[in-house]
Enzyme design. Structure first.
Site, PDB file in Angstrom:
ATOM      1  N   ASP A 156      -8.364   2.631  -0.525  1.00 38.74           N
ATOM      2  CA  ASP A 156      -7.809   1.841   0.378  1.00 38.74           C
ATOM      3  C   ASP A 156      -6.448   2.614   1.161  1.00 38.74           C
ATOM      4  O   ASP A 156      -5.819   2.767   0.507  1.00 38.74           O
ATOM      5  CB  ASP A 156      -7.604   0.416  -0.243  1.00 38.74           C
ATOM      6  CG  ASP A 156      -8.673  -0.049  -0.947  1.00 38.74           C
ATOM      7  OD1 ASP A 156      -9.596  -0.631   0.115  1.00 38.74           O
ATOM      8  OD2 ASP A 156      -8.731  -0.064  -2.025  1.00 38.74           O
ATOM      9  N   LYS A 160      -0.464  -0.942   6.768  1.00 37.01           N
ATOM     10  CA  LYS A 160       0.907  -1.466   7.062  1.00 37.01           C
ATOM     11  C   LYS A 160       2.064  -0.700   6.309  1.00 37.01           C
ATOM     12  O   LYS A 160       1.708  -0.436   5.030  1.00 37.01           O
ATOM     13  CB  LYS A 160       1.013  -2.738   6.861  1.00 37.01           C
ATOM     14  CG  LYS A 160       0.061  -3.877   7.770  1.00 37.01           C
ATOM     15  CD  LYS A 160       0.626  -5.308   7.801  1.00 37.01           C
ATOM     16  CE  LYS A 160      -0.463  -5.954   8.671  1.00 37.01           C
ATOM     17  NZ  LYS A 160      -0.977  -7.509   7.928  1.00 37.01           N
TER      18      LYS A 160
END
Ligand SMILES: C[S@@+](CC[C@H](N)C(=O)[O-])C[C@H]1O[C@@H](n2cnc3c(N)ncnc32)[C@H](O)[C@@H]1O
Length: 287
Positions: A156, A160
């Site tokens: 993953d 951000k």
């Protein structure tokens, strides 16, 4: 959803199953690299869990696994995969490399069901699964110097900036991985997120017990001086998040490799490549 929440611990049970393999305790007293998504396990996946789970799904335990015993006495090389998603790549590699044994870890229940289904459909015998946080599995269940290879594909990316601390590939975690590899064993990562690829490169190149197998030299493009850690951050005992140094931003670094032939491309990856997006493979050897 958790069924019990105690201090620092979540206890989960897959709603559609009373199967003991799906009761799972996950520690919450550290930053985790995943969020347990609500996702329905399909009928086919559930059948695979019920029928094949007892043979191929290893329950989490607090003590070291005997890897040879787990693979029915096989002395073949042992490769660990972290975060197999729905398992398509894992099943293809296990079928292709039938002389290696693969222990694959994932936290997402439908993914575990999907890979068990692939195991059944493809009659794979060299694959075992664990449904748990890979960090704890490595700490508790995998003996030092016991693995011949580790695969981490499309971890993953946590796009951000405020989520970068959740990225799996950080110096401390790499030390744990390296301690579980045998000398000469390999670590193979792939990502389609340039900034994460550069983080992987800098973290792994800085690990003194790893050697980058790449022959190319790269400059860093996606981090800037604004990303360098402040003195305040560095002074904090708890500060573990990756941040580049100014020296790293100025230097050239050993870089990426061609995708090894055993790693198949995924549908998602092919779509990205057609749109001109990059994919970066990194392969290291433990010294
Ligand atoms: C972006 S997906 C990639 C899946 C797969 N490797 C692929 O290439 O399609 C990353 C996966 O890693 C799993 N994951 C993340 N952190 C994990 C951890 N600490 N332990 C086990 N699985 C983890 C997530 O649940 C997710 O399914």
């Amino acid at each position: 959803m958790p069924i019990v929440q105690l201090a620092g611990i979540l206890l989960f049970q897959n709603k559609s199953s009373k199967d003991k393999y799906f009761v799972n305790i996950i520690r919450t007293d550290r930053i985790r690299s995943f969020v347990l998504r609500a996702g329905r396990t399909t009928g086919g996946q559930q059948r695979a869990i019920d029928e094949l789970g007892p043979q191929f799904l290893i329950p989490f335990q607090e003590s070291v696994l005997d890897l040879q015993q787990v693979f029915s006495g096989s002395s073949h090389p042992k490769i660990l995969e972290i975060g197999f998603g729905m398992g398509e790549t894992t099943a293809k590699i296990a079928a292709l490399r039938s002389d290696d044994d693969f222990l694959a870890i994932e936290v997402h229940p439908p993914g575990v069901g999907a890979l068990l289904k692939l195991i059944g459909e493809n009659h794979l015998t060299n694959l075992r699964l664990i449904r748990h946080d890979a960090v704890e599995v490595l700490e508790k269940m995998i003996a030092p110097n016991s693995l011949d290879g580790i695969h981490i594909y499309f971890a993953d990316p946590w796009h951000k900036k405020r989520h970068h601390k959740r990225r799996l590939i950080q110096a401390e975690f790499i030390k744990l991985l390296v301690s579980r590899l045998k000398p000469g064993a390999y670590l193979h990562l792939a990502t389609d997120w340039h900034n994460y690829a550069e983080q992987m490169l800098l973290v792994l190149n800085a690990e003194s017990n790893l050697e980058n197998t790449s022959t190319e030299k790269m400059s860093i493009e996606t981090f800037s001086a604004a990303d360098v850690a402040s003195d305040l951050e560095l002074a904090k005992e708890s500060f573990k998040e990756f941040k580049p140094t100014l020296e790293q931003l100025d230097a050239k670094h050993p870089g990426y490799v061609e995708r090894p032939a055993y790693r198949p491309t995924t549908k998602f990856e092919n779509r990205g490549i057609k749109l001109g997006h990059g994919v970066w493979d990194l392969v290291y050897k433990k010294k």
